[in-house]
Motif scaffolding. Structure first.
Motif, PDB file in Angstrom:
ATOM      1  N   UNK A 125       0.824  -1.199   0.000  1.00 43.19           N
ATOM      2  CA  UNK A 125       0.000   0.000   0.000  1.00 43.19           C
ATOM      3  C   UNK A 125       0.861   1.253   0.000  1.00 43.19           C
ATOM      4  N   UNK A 126       1.897   1.284   0.836  1.00 45.70           N
ATOM      5  CA  UNK A 126       2.756   2.461   0.922  1.00 45.70           C
ATOM      6  C   UNK A 126       3.604   2.648  -0.329  1.00 45.70           C
ATOM      7  N   UNK A 127       4.156   1.561  -0.855  1.00 42.78           N
ATOM      8  CA  UNK A 127       4.958   1.677  -2.084  1.00 42.78           C
ATOM      9  C   UNK A 127       4.096   2.199  -3.222  1.00 42.78           C
ATOM     10  N   UNK A 128       2.897   1.661  -3.367  1.00 41.78           N
ATOM     11  CA  UNK A 128       1.996   2.128  -4.431  1.00 41.78           C
ATOM     12  C   UNK A 128       1.567   3.574  -4.203  1.00 41.78           C
ATOM     13  N   UNK A 129       1.369   3.957  -2.934  1.00 42.42           N
ATOM     14  CA  UNK A 129       1.017   5.344  -2.644  1.00 42.42           C
ATOM     15  C   UNK A 129       2.146   6.287  -3.049  1.00 42.42           C
ATOM     16  N   UNK A 130       3.381   5.887  -2.794  1.00 43.40           N
ATOM     17  CA  UNK A 130       4.529   6.706  -3.206  1.00 43.40           C
ATOM     18  C   UNK A 130       4.579   6.880  -4.723  1.00 43.40           C
ATOM     19  N   UNK A 131       4.349   5.786  -5.428  1.00 44.03           N
ATOM     20  CA  UNK A 131       4.492   5.819  -6.886  1.00 44.03           C
ATOM     21  C   UNK A 131       3.292   6.439  -7.580  1.00 44.03           C
ATOM     22  N   UNK A 132       2.090   6.258  -7.024  1.00 42.31           N
ATOM     23  CA  UNK A 132       0.875   6.665  -7.731  1.00 42.31           C
ATOM     24  C   UNK A 132       0.134   7.822  -7.049  1.00 42.31           C
ATOM     25  N   UNK A 133      -0.110   7.700  -5.754  1.00 41.60           N
ATOM     26  CA  UNK A 133      -0.892   8.740  -5.083  1.00 41.60           C
ATOM     27  C   UNK A 133      -0.110  10.045  -4.962  1.00 41.60           C
ATOM     28  N   UNK A 134       1.177   9.951  -4.647  1.00 35.44           N
ATOM     29  CA  UNK A 134       1.974  11.165  -4.479  1.00 35.44           C
ATOM     30  C   UNK A 134       1.945  12.052  -5.722  1.00 35.44           C
TER      31      UNK A 134
END
Length: 405
Positions: A304-313
Protein backbone atom coordinates in the motif's frame (compact mmCIF):
# COMPACT_ATOMS: atom_id res chain seq x y z
CA UNK A 1 -3.25 -10.74 -19.84
CA UNK A 2 0.12 -8.96 -19.71
CA UNK A 3 0.72 -6.89 -16.59
CA UNK A 4 0.89 -3.12 -17.14
CA UNK A 5 4.36 -1.53 -16.81
CA UNK A 6 4.72 0.88 -13.90
CA UNK A 7 5.56 3.96 -15.99
CA UNK A 8 2.56 3.42 -18.27
CA UNK A 9 0.29 2.87 -15.28
CA UNK A 10 1.41 6.15 -13.67
CA UNK A 11 0.87 8.04 -16.93
CA UNK A 12 -2.61 6.60 -17.36
CA UNK A 13 -3.58 7.50 -13.80
CA UNK A 14 -2.38 11.09 -14.16
CA UNK A 15 -4.27 11.41 -17.45
CA UNK A 16 -7.49 10.97 -15.45
CA UNK A 17 -6.90 14.11 -13.38
CA UNK A 18 -6.61 17.87 -13.82
CA UNK A 19 -5.29 20.47 -11.38
CA UNK A 20 -7.89 21.76 -8.94
CA UNK A 21 -9.55 24.92 -10.29
CA UNK A 22 -11.57 25.82 -7.17
CA UNK A 23 -10.40 29.04 -5.53
CA UNK A 24 -10.83 29.66 -1.81
CA UNK A 25 -9.59 32.28 0.64
CA UNK A 26 -7.49 30.95 3.48
CA UNK A 27 -6.14 32.73 6.57
CA UNK A 28 -2.36 32.88 6.66
CA UNK A 29 -2.19 30.25 9.41
CA UNK A 30 -3.93 27.73 7.12
CA UNK A 31 -2.27 28.64 3.82
CA UNK A 32 1.09 26.87 4.22
CA UNK A 33 1.92 24.76 1.18
CA UNK A 34 -1.05 25.96 -0.87
CA UNK A 35 -0.69 27.64 -4.26
CA UNK A 36 -1.72 31.22 -4.96
CA UNK A 37 -4.65 31.57 -7.33
CA UNK A 38 -4.24 35.32 -7.95
CA UNK A 39 -1.51 37.95 -7.89
CA UNK A 40 -1.37 39.75 -4.52
CA UNK A 41 -0.51 43.42 -3.95
CA UNK A 42 0.75 45.10 -0.79
CA UNK A 43 -1.80 46.96 1.36
CA UNK A 44 0.91 48.98 3.12
CA UNK A 45 4.34 50.49 2.55
CA UNK A 46 7.23 48.84 4.37
CA UNK A 47 9.03 50.20 6.20
CA UNK A 48 6.28 52.71 6.87
CA UNK A 49 8.86 55.29 8.08
CA UNK A 50 12.60 55.86 8.01
CA UNK A 51 14.04 53.78 10.86
CA UNK A 52 17.30 52.76 12.41
CA UNK A 53 19.10 49.57 11.43
CA UNK A 54 21.30 49.74 14.57
CA UNK A 55 21.33 50.70 18.21
CA UNK A 56 23.09 54.03 18.44
CA UNK A 57 22.52 57.75 18.01
CA UNK A 58 20.50 59.65 15.41
CA UNK A 59 22.21 62.87 14.37
CA UNK A 60 22.87 65.38 11.59
CA UNK A 61 25.78 64.37 9.38
CA UNK A 62 26.90 67.96 8.85
CA UNK A 63 27.64 68.24 12.59
CA UNK A 64 30.15 65.38 12.59
CA UNK A 65 31.63 65.70 9.09
CA UNK A 66 34.77 67.45 10.36
CA UNK A 67 35.64 64.74 12.88
CA UNK A 68 35.11 64.02 16.58
CA UNK A 69 32.64 66.35 18.23
CA UNK A 70 30.52 66.53 21.36
CA UNK A 71 26.75 66.21 20.97
CA UNK A 72 23.92 66.80 23.42
CA UNK A 73 21.51 63.89 23.95
CA UNK A 74 17.98 65.36 23.87
CA UNK A 75 15.85 62.21 24.04
CA UNK A 76 15.25 58.64 23.00
CA UNK A 77 13.55 56.84 20.07
CA UNK A 78 12.53 53.21 20.62
CA UNK A 79 10.53 50.76 18.51
CA UNK A 80 6.87 51.64 18.91
CA UNK A 81 7.74 54.82 20.80
CA UNK A 82 9.44 57.42 18.66
CA UNK A 83 10.94 60.80 19.60
CA UNK A 84 8.47 63.58 18.90
CA UNK A 85 10.84 66.53 18.68
CA UNK A 86 13.41 67.66 16.12
CA UNK A 87 17.18 67.15 16.12
CA UNK A 88 18.95 70.50 15.90
CA UNK A 89 22.63 71.51 15.50
CA UNK A 90 24.98 69.42 17.63
CA UNK A 91 22.13 67.45 19.12
CA UNK A 92 21.47 63.72 19.03
CA UNK A 93 18.77 61.24 20.01
CA UNK A 94 19.50 57.84 21.50
CA UNK A 95 17.93 55.39 19.02
CA UNK A 96 17.30 51.65 18.94
CA UNK A 97 16.96 49.16 16.09
CA UNK A 98 13.65 49.57 14.28
CA UNK A 99 12.82 52.89 15.94
CA UNK A 100 11.63 55.87 13.83
CA UNK A 101 14.32 58.30 12.72
CA UNK A 102 13.64 61.66 14.39
CA UNK A 103 12.93 64.73 12.27
CA UNK A 104 16.12 66.59 11.41
CA UNK A 105 18.43 63.54 11.71
CA UNK A 106 19.91 61.97 8.57
CA UNK A 107 22.50 59.48 9.94
CA UNK A 108 22.83 56.90 12.70
CA UNK A 109 26.07 56.48 14.62
CA UNK A 110 26.50 53.00 16.09
CA UNK A 111 26.64 53.02 19.89
CA UNK A 112 30.14 51.48 19.92
CA UNK A 113 31.38 54.46 17.86
CA UNK A 114 30.27 56.91 20.56
CA UNK A 115 31.83 57.74 23.95
CA UNK A 116 29.33 58.59 26.68
CA UNK A 117 30.63 61.61 28.59
CA UNK A 118 27.64 61.79 30.94
CA UNK A 119 23.87 61.18 30.79
CA UNK A 120 23.34 64.09 28.36
CA UNK A 121 26.56 64.20 26.30
CA UNK A 122 28.48 61.94 23.90
CA UNK A 123 31.65 62.33 21.85
CA UNK A 124 31.84 60.75 18.38
CA UNK A 125 34.72 58.34 17.70
CA UNK A 126 33.97 57.68 14.05
CA UNK A 127 32.39 59.49 11.12
CA UNK A 128 29.97 57.27 9.19
CA UNK A 129 28.80 58.12 5.67
CA UNK A 130 25.72 60.32 5.44
CA UNK A 131 22.56 58.18 5.63
CA UNK A 132 24.42 55.27 7.21
CA UNK A 133 22.39 52.67 9.18
CA UNK A 134 19.03 54.05 8.08
CA UNK A 135 16.31 51.96 6.46
CA UNK A 136 14.39 54.40 4.27
CA UNK A 137 10.60 54.37 4.06
CA UNK A 138 9.47 51.91 1.34
CA UNK A 139 12.91 50.26 1.06
CA UNK A 140 11.29 46.81 0.96
CA UNK A 141 8.02 47.54 -0.86
CA UNK A 142 5.38 50.18 -1.42
CA UNK A 143 1.61 50.05 -1.14
CA UNK A 144 0.04 48.73 -4.34
CA UNK A 145 3.13 46.79 -5.50
CA UNK A 146 2.51 43.24 -6.71
CA UNK A 147 4.82 41.00 -4.69
CA UNK A 148 3.23 37.53 -4.77
CA UNK A 149 2.14 35.88 -7.99
CA UNK A 150 -0.35 33.26 -9.13
CA UNK A 151 1.15 29.77 -9.13
CA UNK A 152 3.60 30.42 -6.29
CA UNK A 153 3.56 27.92 -3.43
CA UNK A 154 3.18 29.53 -0.03
CA UNK A 155 6.24 28.66 2.02
CA UNK A 156 7.75 30.32 5.09
CA UNK A 157 9.24 33.25 3.18
CA UNK A 158 6.11 34.03 1.16
CA UNK A 159 3.83 33.75 4.19
CA UNK A 160 6.09 36.15 6.07
CA UNK A 161 5.93 38.58 3.16
CA UNK A 162 2.14 38.28 2.91
CA UNK A 163 1.79 39.12 6.59
CA UNK A 164 4.09 42.12 6.17
CA UNK A 165 1.93 43.23 3.23
CA UNK A 166 -0.99 43.32 5.71
CA UNK A 167 -2.78 40.50 3.89
CA UNK A 168 -4.47 38.33 6.57
CA UNK A 169 -6.13 36.07 3.98
CA UNK A 170 -4.96 34.86 0.59
CA UNK A 171 -6.71 33.52 -2.54
CA UNK A 172 -5.46 30.00 -3.15
CA UNK A 173 -6.36 26.95 -5.18
CA UNK A 174 -8.32 24.65 -2.90
CA UNK A 175 -6.34 21.69 -1.59
CA UNK A 176 -7.45 18.39 -3.14
CA UNK A 177 -9.74 16.28 -0.96
CA UNK A 178 -8.59 12.66 -0.74
CA UNK A 179 -11.13 10.23 0.67
CA UNK A 180 -9.64 7.02 2.09
CA UNK A 181 -11.79 3.90 2.37
CA UNK A 182 -10.42 0.92 4.32
CA UNK A 183 -12.29 -2.35 3.87
CA UNK A 184 -12.07 -5.68 5.64
CA UNK A 185 -13.99 -7.64 8.25
CA UNK A 186 -10.64 -8.50 9.81
CA UNK A 187 -9.75 -4.87 10.68
CA UNK A 188 -10.03 -3.03 13.99
CA UNK A 189 -8.93 0.51 14.77
CA UNK A 190 -5.68 1.19 16.67
CA UNK A 191 -6.38 1.05 20.39
CA UNK A 192 -9.00 -1.67 20.09
CA UNK A 193 -8.35 -5.27 21.04
CA UNK A 194 -8.30 -7.49 17.94
CA UNK A 195 -10.27 -10.70 17.99
CA UNK A 196 -8.60 -14.04 17.25
CA UNK A 197 -9.01 -13.56 13.48
CA UNK A 198 -8.47 -9.79 13.33
CA UNK A 199 -5.60 -7.33 12.85
CA UNK A 200 -5.09 -3.65 13.63
CA UNK A 201 -5.69 -1.41 10.62
CA UNK A 202 -2.58 0.65 9.77
CA UNK A 203 -2.56 1.51 6.07
CA UNK A 204 -4.77 4.60 6.19
CA UNK A 205 -2.38 6.45 8.48
CA UNK A 206 0.67 6.19 6.24
CA UNK A 207 -1.30 6.76 3.05
CA UNK A 208 -3.07 9.74 4.62
CA UNK A 209 0.23 11.22 5.81
CA UNK A 210 1.68 10.94 2.31
CA UNK A 211 -1.39 12.67 0.85
CA UNK A 212 -1.13 15.52 3.38
CA UNK A 213 2.60 15.94 2.75
CA UNK A 214 1.74 16.63 -0.88
CA UNK A 215 -0.94 19.22 -0.17
CA UNK A 216 -4.17 17.24 0.30
CA UNK A 217 -6.95 17.36 2.83
CA UNK A 218 -7.78 13.81 3.93
CA UNK A 219 -11.23 12.44 4.66
CA UNK A 220 -10.93 9.11 6.45
CA UNK A 221 -14.11 7.16 5.71
CA UNK A 222 -13.26 4.70 8.46
CA UNK A 223 -13.25 0.89 8.51
CA UNK A 224 -15.92 -0.58 6.26
CA UNK A 225 -16.98 -4.25 6.42
CA UNK A 226 -16.87 -6.51 3.37
CA UNK A 227 -20.41 -5.72 2.25
CA UNK A 228 -21.47 -4.05 -0.98
CA UNK A 229 -24.05 -1.84 0.79
CA UNK A 230 -21.48 -0.61 3.34
CA UNK A 231 -19.00 0.20 0.58
CA UNK A 232 -21.71 2.06 -1.37
CA UNK A 233 -22.64 4.09 1.73
CA UNK A 234 -19.02 5.09 2.31
CA UNK A 235 -18.60 6.10 -1.35
CA UNK A 236 -21.76 8.23 -1.04
CA UNK A 237 -20.17 10.04 1.91
CA UNK A 238 -17.06 10.71 -0.14
CA UNK A 239 -19.16 12.19 -2.95
CA UNK A 240 -21.15 14.37 -0.54
CA UNK A 241 -17.89 15.69 0.91
CA UNK A 242 -16.70 16.71 -2.56
CA UNK A 243 -13.80 14.27 -2.74
CA UNK A 244 -11.37 14.83 -5.61
CA UNK A 245 -9.80 11.37 -5.24
CA UNK A 246 -11.14 8.12 -3.81
CA UNK A 247 -8.47 5.81 -2.40
CA UNK A 248 -9.48 2.30 -1.38
CA UNK A 249 -7.30 0.08 0.80
CA UNK A 250 -7.60 -3.65 0.26
CA UNK A 251 -10.37 -5.70 -1.30
CA UNK A 252 -9.63 -4.71 -4.90
CA UNK A 253 -8.83 -8.23 -6.08
CA UNK A 254 -11.47 -10.71 -7.30
CA UNK A 255 -11.65 -13.20 -4.44
CA UNK A 256 -14.96 -14.15 -2.84
CA UNK A 257 -14.44 -11.51 -0.12
CA UNK A 258 -12.82 -8.83 -2.29
CA UNK A 259 -15.86 -6.67 -3.02
CA UNK A 260 -14.35 -3.23 -3.68
CA UNK A 261 -13.89 -3.56 -7.42
CA UNK A 262 -17.27 -5.18 -8.07
CA UNK A 263 -19.04 -2.69 -5.77
CA UNK A 264 -17.48 0.30 -7.49
CA UNK A 265 -18.27 -1.11 -10.93
CA UNK A 266 -21.91 -1.47 -9.88
CA UNK A 267 -21.87 2.19 -8.79
CA UNK A 268 -20.70 3.24 -12.25
CA UNK A 269 -16.92 3.22 -12.00
CA UNK A 270 -15.10 2.99 -15.33
CA UNK A 271 -12.19 0.61 -14.75
CA UNK A 272 -9.07 1.82 -16.54
CA UNK A 273 -6.66 -0.92 -15.47
CA UNK A 274 -5.95 -3.47 -12.77
CA UNK A 275 -2.72 -5.32 -11.91
CA UNK A 276 0.73 -3.82 -12.40
CA UNK A 277 4.06 -5.42 -13.26
CA UNK A 278 5.59 -4.43 -9.94
CA UNK A 279 6.59 -5.94 -6.62
CA UNK A 280 5.20 -5.20 -4.09
CA UNK A 281 1.86 -3.84 -5.30
CA UNK A 282 0.71 -6.01 -8.18
CA UNK A 283 -3.06 -5.84 -7.37
CA UNK A 284 -3.41 -2.08 -7.92
CA UNK A 285 -6.62 -0.75 -9.47
CA UNK A 286 -7.28 2.55 -11.26
CA UNK A 287 -10.60 3.85 -12.53
CA UNK A 288 -12.93 6.81 -12.59
CA UNK A 289 -16.24 7.31 -10.79
CA UNK A 290 -18.33 10.29 -11.89
CA UNK A 291 -15.16 12.14 -12.88
CA UNK A 292 -13.32 11.28 -9.67
CA UNK A 293 -10.08 9.29 -10.03
CA UNK A 294 -10.23 6.03 -8.06
CA UNK A 295 -7.02 4.46 -6.81
CA UNK A 296 -7.36 0.99 -5.33
CA UNK A 297 -4.28 0.17 -3.25
CA UNK A 298 -3.33 -3.33 -2.09
CA UNK A 299 -4.15 -4.45 1.43
CA UNK A 300 -0.64 -5.42 2.53
CA UNK A 301 0.84 -2.40 4.39
CA UNK A 302 4.13 -2.21 2.49
CA UNK A 303 2.44 -2.75 -0.89
CA UNK A 304 0.00 0.00 0.00
CA UNK A 305 2.76 2.46 0.92
CA UNK A 306 4.96 1.68 -2.08
CA UNK A 307 2.00 2.13 -4.43
CA UNK A 308 1.02 5.34 -2.64
CA UNK A 309 4.53 6.71 -3.21
CA UNK A 310 4.49 5.82 -6.89
CA UNK A 311 0.87 6.67 -7.73
CA UNK A 312 -0.89 8.74 -5.08
CA UNK A 313 1.97 11.16 -4.48
CA UNK A 314 2.22 12.44 -8.10
CA UNK A 315 -1.58 12.41 -8.43
CA UNK A 316 -2.08 14.62 -5.37
CA UNK A 317 0.79 16.89 -6.41
CA UNK A 318 -0.81 17.35 -9.85
CA UNK A 319 -4.19 18.18 -8.32
CA UNK A 320 -2.57 20.57 -5.82
CA UNK A 321 -0.52 22.28 -8.58
CA UNK A 322 2.71 21.29 -6.86
CA UNK A 323 5.80 19.43 -8.02
CA UNK A 324 6.21 15.87 -6.81
CA UNK A 325 9.08 15.44 -4.35
CA UNK A 326 12.38 14.69 -6.06
CA UNK A 327 12.94 11.11 -4.91
CA UNK A 328 14.93 9.64 -7.81
CA UNK A 329 18.59 9.13 -7.09
CA UNK A 330 21.50 6.71 -7.36
CA UNK A 331 23.52 4.74 -4.84
CA UNK A 332 26.18 2.06 -4.76
CA UNK A 333 25.04 -1.38 -3.66
CA UNK A 334 26.52 -2.48 -0.35
CA UNK A 335 25.91 -6.15 -1.19
CA UNK A 336 24.94 -8.17 -4.29
CA UNK A 337 21.41 -8.52 -5.67
CA UNK A 338 20.22 -11.33 -7.97
CA UNK A 339 18.81 -10.79 -11.45
CA UNK A 340 15.21 -9.59 -11.53
CA UNK A 341 12.21 -11.25 -13.19
CA UNK A 342 9.16 -9.91 -15.04
CA UNK A 343 7.99 -7.41 -12.41
CA UNK A 344 9.70 -4.13 -11.49
CA UNK A 345 10.94 -4.63 -7.95
CA UNK A 346 11.17 -2.02 -5.17
CA UNK A 347 13.65 -3.33 -2.62
CA UNK A 348 13.60 -1.78 0.85
CA UNK A 349 17.05 -0.57 1.92
CA UNK A 350 19.01 1.46 4.44
CA UNK A 351 21.31 4.25 3.19
CA UNK A 352 24.73 5.14 4.58
CA UNK A 353 27.73 7.12 3.35
CA UNK A 354 31.24 5.77 3.06
CA UNK A 355 34.40 7.70 4.01
CA UNK A 356 34.37 9.30 0.54
CA UNK A 357 30.84 10.60 1.00
CA UNK A 358 29.29 8.15 -1.49
CA UNK A 359 25.78 6.88 -0.80
CA UNK A 360 25.56 3.14 -0.13
CA UNK A 361 22.32 1.14 -0.29
CA UNK A 362 21.97 -1.83 2.07
CA UNK A 363 18.99 -4.01 1.05
CA UNK A 364 17.13 -5.72 3.88
CA UNK A 365 17.23 -9.49 3.83
CA UNK A 366 13.47 -9.79 4.45
CA UNK A 367 11.27 -8.10 1.82
CA UNK A 368 7.82 -9.48 2.70
CA UNK A 369 5.11 -6.95 1.79
CA UNK A 370 3.43 -7.29 5.18
CA UNK A 371 6.51 -6.22 7.18
CA UNK A 372 5.86 -2.66 8.35
CA UNK A 373 8.94 -2.69 10.57
CA UNK A 374 11.27 -3.09 7.59
CA UNK A 375 9.60 -0.30 5.64
CA UNK A 376 9.72 2.05 8.66
CA UNK A 377 13.48 1.42 8.92
CA UNK A 378 14.07 1.98 5.20
CA UNK A 379 15.66 5.12 3.80
CA UNK A 380 15.16 4.19 0.15
CA UNK A 381 13.70 1.75 -2.34
CA UNK A 382 16.17 0.16 -4.72
CA UNK A 383 14.50 0.09 -8.15
CA UNK A 384 15.05 -3.16 -10.03
CA UNK A 385 13.61 -2.86 -13.57
CA UNK A 386 12.04 -5.80 -15.35
CA UNK A 387 14.78 -8.22 -16.44
CA UNK A 388 17.53 -6.29 -14.62
CA UNK A 389 20.77 -8.31 -14.46
CA UNK A 390 22.41 -9.38 -11.23
CA UNK A 391 24.42 -6.65 -9.48
CA UNK A 392 27.57 -6.96 -7.40
CA UNK A 393 28.53 -4.96 -4.32
CA UNK A 394 29.80 -1.57 -5.47
CA UNK A 395 27.62 -1.46 -8.60
CA UNK A 396 25.48 1.66 -9.07
CA UNK A 397 21.73 1.23 -8.69
CA UNK A 398 18.75 3.57 -9.07
CA UNK A 399 16.87 4.39 -5.87
CA UNK A 400 13.80 6.27 -4.67
CA UNK A 401 14.79 8.24 -1.58
CA UNK A 402 12.46 8.02 1.41
CA UNK A 403 14.81 9.79 3.83
CA UNK A 404 17.99 11.56 2.69
CA UNK A 405 21.25 10.77 4.45
Amino acid sequence: MALLPVEEAIARLLALAKPIARIVEKPLAEAQGLVLAEDVTACVTFPAFDNSAMDGYALRHEDIAAGAVELTVIGESAAGRGFSGRVGPFQTVRIFTGAPLPEGADTVLMQEDAEALDAQRIRTRFTPAKGRHIRPRGQDFKEGETLLFVGERLDAGRLTLAAGMNRPRLPVFAPPRVAILSTGDELVAPGETPGPDQIVASNAFGVGALARENGAEVLDLGLVPDRADAIAEAVARARQAGADVLVTLGGASVGDHDLVQSSLLSLGMELDFWKIAMRPGKPLMVGRLEGIPVLGLPGNPVSSLVCALLFLEPLVALLARRSSPARAGEALLAEPLPANDTRQDYVRARLTRDDQGRVLAHPFARQDSSMMRVFAASDALIVRPVGAPALMAGDPCPILVLRPV
